[in-house]
Design an enzyme around this catalytic site. Structure first.
Site, PDB file in Angstrom:
ATOM      1  CG  ASN A  31      -0.899  -0.271   2.431  1.00  0.00           C
ATOM      2  OD1 ASN A  31      -0.502  -1.354   2.828  1.00  0.00           O
ATOM      3  ND2 ASN A  31      -1.139   0.715   3.275  1.00  0.00           N
ATOM      4  CG  ASP A  32      -0.158   4.077   2.839  1.00  0.00           C
ATOM      5  OD1 ASP A  32      -1.078   3.517   2.221  1.00  0.00           O
ATOM      6  OD2 ASP A  32      -0.296   4.521   4.001  1.00  0.00           O
ATOM      7  CD  GLN A  72       2.730   0.940   5.864  1.00  0.00           C
ATOM      8  OE1 GLN A  72       1.833   0.569   6.614  1.00  0.00           O
ATOM      9  NE2 GLN A  72       3.977   1.092   6.269  1.00  0.00           N
ATOM     10  CD1 TRP A  84      -2.793  -3.071   4.737  1.00  0.00           C
ATOM     11  CD2 TRP A  84      -3.503  -4.108   6.587  1.00  0.00           C
ATOM     12  NE1 TRP A  84      -2.358  -2.348   5.824  1.00  0.00           N
ATOM     13  CE2 TRP A  84      -2.782  -2.958   6.969  1.00  0.00           C
ATOM     14  CE3 TRP A  84      -4.036  -4.919   7.588  1.00  0.00           C
ATOM     15  CZ2 TRP A  84      -2.590  -2.595   8.305  1.00  0.00           C
ATOM     16  CZ3 TRP A  84      -3.844  -4.563   8.920  1.00  0.00           C
ATOM     17  CH2 TRP A  84      -3.131  -3.410   9.262  1.00  0.00           C
ATOM     18  CG  PHE A  99       0.485   1.427  10.558  1.00  0.00           C
ATOM     19  CD1 PHE A  99       0.649   0.051  10.386  1.00  0.00           C
ATOM     20  CD2 PHE A  99      -0.803   1.897  10.836  1.00  0.00           C
ATOM     21  CE1 PHE A  99      -0.429  -0.826  10.478  1.00  0.00           C
ATOM     22  CE2 PHE A  99      -1.889   1.032  10.929  1.00  0.00           C
ATOM     23  CZ  PHE A  99      -1.706  -0.326  10.745  1.00  0.00           C
ATOM     24  CB  SER A 100       2.358   5.325   6.371  1.00  0.00           C
ATOM     25  OG  SER A 100       1.945   4.394   5.409  1.00  0.00           O
ATOM     26  NE  ARG A 108      -3.890   5.532  10.278  1.00  0.00           N
ATOM     27  CZ  ARG A 108      -5.042   5.419  10.957  1.00  0.00           C
ATOM     28  NH1 ARG A 108      -5.043   5.260  12.267  1.00  0.00           N
ATOM     29  NH2 ARG A 108      -6.191   5.482  10.315  1.00  0.00           N
ATOM     30  CG  ASP A 109      -0.116   7.617   8.331  1.00  0.00           C
ATOM     31  OD1 ASP A 109       0.312   6.534   8.743  1.00  0.00           O
ATOM     32  OD2 ASP A 109      -1.270   7.771   7.885  1.00  0.00           O
TER      33      ASP A 109
END
Ligand code: FRU
Length: 474
Positions: free
Chosen positions: A21-22, A38, A46, A87-88, A147-148
């Site tokens: 993903n990202d 990701q 996922w 995570f991102s 997040r991120d």
């Protein structure tokens, strides 16, 4: 050799196996571009999030590198939980040390999300920092969806924005640091006005021309999922003030975009070319997820962001066909794929002039069309609504059927389309990057018809150029 036995793409970045993903940690250092992402190496769904990694010298040809981050620490790993991982986030160079910022995620009764860092001196092997998590909870009163992290340097300090929510309104919070491990909370830098999504994922705040730009991926927003705001940034107050808002891309398959400034000073954007809540037909072949082509962002004279395919993509051009002026009458069709045969991996540019624009009517392209015409993806301008539309209603049984619409800001009688087609994707750039639309389509791999057409109006096609694009070996 073009890949054409499956939906594996020819010139779009994909993970070697599994789920992607990202885009994460985009950065260039000593000439080398780094793309982290990701990644679930164990499955095409996922799952436990790793950071996959690839490097490139031209943003077009990528080499897969070893996984950079795998869930291992208490703040990101718990074998009893199914949702967890790294995570991102983003990357910066601090002297010769590459530092990755990511979110440690553990899903329990309540999400627990913290910010963590990992460092490397060779850009390949990363070590999680003993000070982790460097931010161990979200600011008081805000959601623990937190997040991120996106980090950048301004003046003497490092700054970080993190995506979150306040009472179900998407928001970003700002932090400040002088050493990358100790972070001081500055405050809420921007938030939704109540209509802009209930949590903001993957925020990115950066200077462009004489403005600041904020890109977010808002969750649960009715009419958008890649918001871009231009405005100004007050570092003293820690507040970003938006002046305008639109979508950075109007296609359904565009989410979690990230930008970085490269060593030439260009602001480059790469996005996940999918949307989390649609089908992933390539799962039948045991993989999922791809990135858009890299795009250079510029600030237009009108104060809006424009997106352009990076110029390095020209090196992929192979067979070329040029068509001079073509006059199409009302309800006309012109077949572009009869003499030279283009498969499903090409770039097409055309420019229309519409003498009767006020009358209402449509002009555009039928792409990935089957011999009998039943399967097709339509890219067209509707002069009645002044929109560019990518209609995938008939793009094939497996395709996500949608009518993607990009409103144009001004109406004039010239429309330029710049289109990139690959085995299962279409990316459209309109009028020098005023709008873009990115969508995944899954037509039959033999559906390769290309046509220009008019409906209810006549029009002049000033030129058309098509180049087949080479397989980058990804
Ligand atoms: C966006 C996102 C991010 C998160 C990551 C997890 O697609 O939900 O907010 O960090 O994906 O894979």
């Amino acid at each position: 050799e073009l890949k054409d036995a499956s939906y594996r793409l020819n010139y779009h970045f994909m993970a070697p196996v599994g789920w992607l993903n990202d885009p994460n940690g985009l950065i260039q250092h000593n000439g080398i571009y780094h793309l982290f992402y990701q990644f679930n190496p164990y499955s095409f769904h996922w799952g436990p999030m790793h950071w996959g990694h690839a490097t490139s010298t031209d943003l077009v040809h990528w080499n897969h590198e070893p996984v950079a981050l795998a869930p291992s620490e208490a703040y990101e790993y718990d074998e009893t939980k199914s949702e967890m991982g790294c995570f991102s986030g983003s990357a910066v160079m601090n002297g010769d040390v590459m530092t990755l910022f990511y979110t440690g995620h553990l899903e329990g009764k309540e999400n627990k999300e913290v910010q963590a860092i990992a460092t490397s001196t060779d850009g390949i092997h990363f070590t999680k920092h003993p000070a982790n998590p460097v931010i161990s909870e979200s600011p008081e009163g805000l959601s623990n969806e937190f997040r991120d992290p996106k980090v950048w340097k301004h003046g003497k300090f490092w700054y970080m924005v993190v995506g979150t929510a306040i009472d179900k309104d998407g928001a970003i919070v700002l932090y400040k640091s002088s050493n990358l491990t100790e972070w001081e909370y500055v405050g809420i830098a921007a938030k939704s006005d109540g209509t802009q999504g209930d949590m903001w994922e993957c925020p990115d705040l950066f200077p462009l021309g004489n403005k600041y730009v904020l890109i977010t991926s808002p969750m649960n927003m009715d009419n958008g999922k890649s918001t871009v705001m231009t405005g100004s940034m007050d570092y003293e107050k820690g507040i970003f003030t938006p002046e305008s808002q639109r979508e950075i891309d109007y296609g359904i398959d565009f989410y979690a975009a990230q930008t970085f400034e490269d060593e030439k000073g260009r602001r480059i954007l790469i996005s996940w070319m999918d949307f989390p809540f649609t089908e992933f037909p390539s799962k039948a072949d045991k993989w999922s997820g791809a990135m858009t082509i890299p795009r250079e962002l510029t600030l237009g004279e009108d104060g809006f962001v424009r997106s352009h395919p990076v110029q390095e993509l020209n090196t992929l051009r192979d067979i070329h066909k040029h068509y001079d002026k073509l006059m199409l009458s009302k309800d006309d069709t012109y077949n572009l794929n009869s003499n030279v045969y283009f498969k499903h991996s090409y770039e097409l540019k055309c420019k229309w002039t519409l003498p009767e624009i006020e009358k209402g009517g449509k002009v555009g392209l039928r792409l990935r069309q089957s011999k009998d015409g039943s399967e097709q993806t339509n890219v067209f301008y509707d002069s009645a609504t002044n929109e560019i539309i990518v209609d995938t209603t008939n793009a094939g049984e497996l395709s996500h059927k949608a009518v993607n619409k990009a409103p144009l800001r001004t109406k004039n009688n010239e429309i330029a389309l710049h289109v990139f087609v690959d085995t299962c994707s279409v990316e459209v750039f309109v009028n020098d990057g005023e709008a873009t639309l990115s969508t995944r389509i899954y037509p039959d791999l033999a559906s390769n018809g290309i046509e220009l057409y008019t409906e209810e109006m006549e029009a002049m096609v000033e030129y058309t150029d098509i180049w087949s694009l080479k397989n980058t070996g990804i």
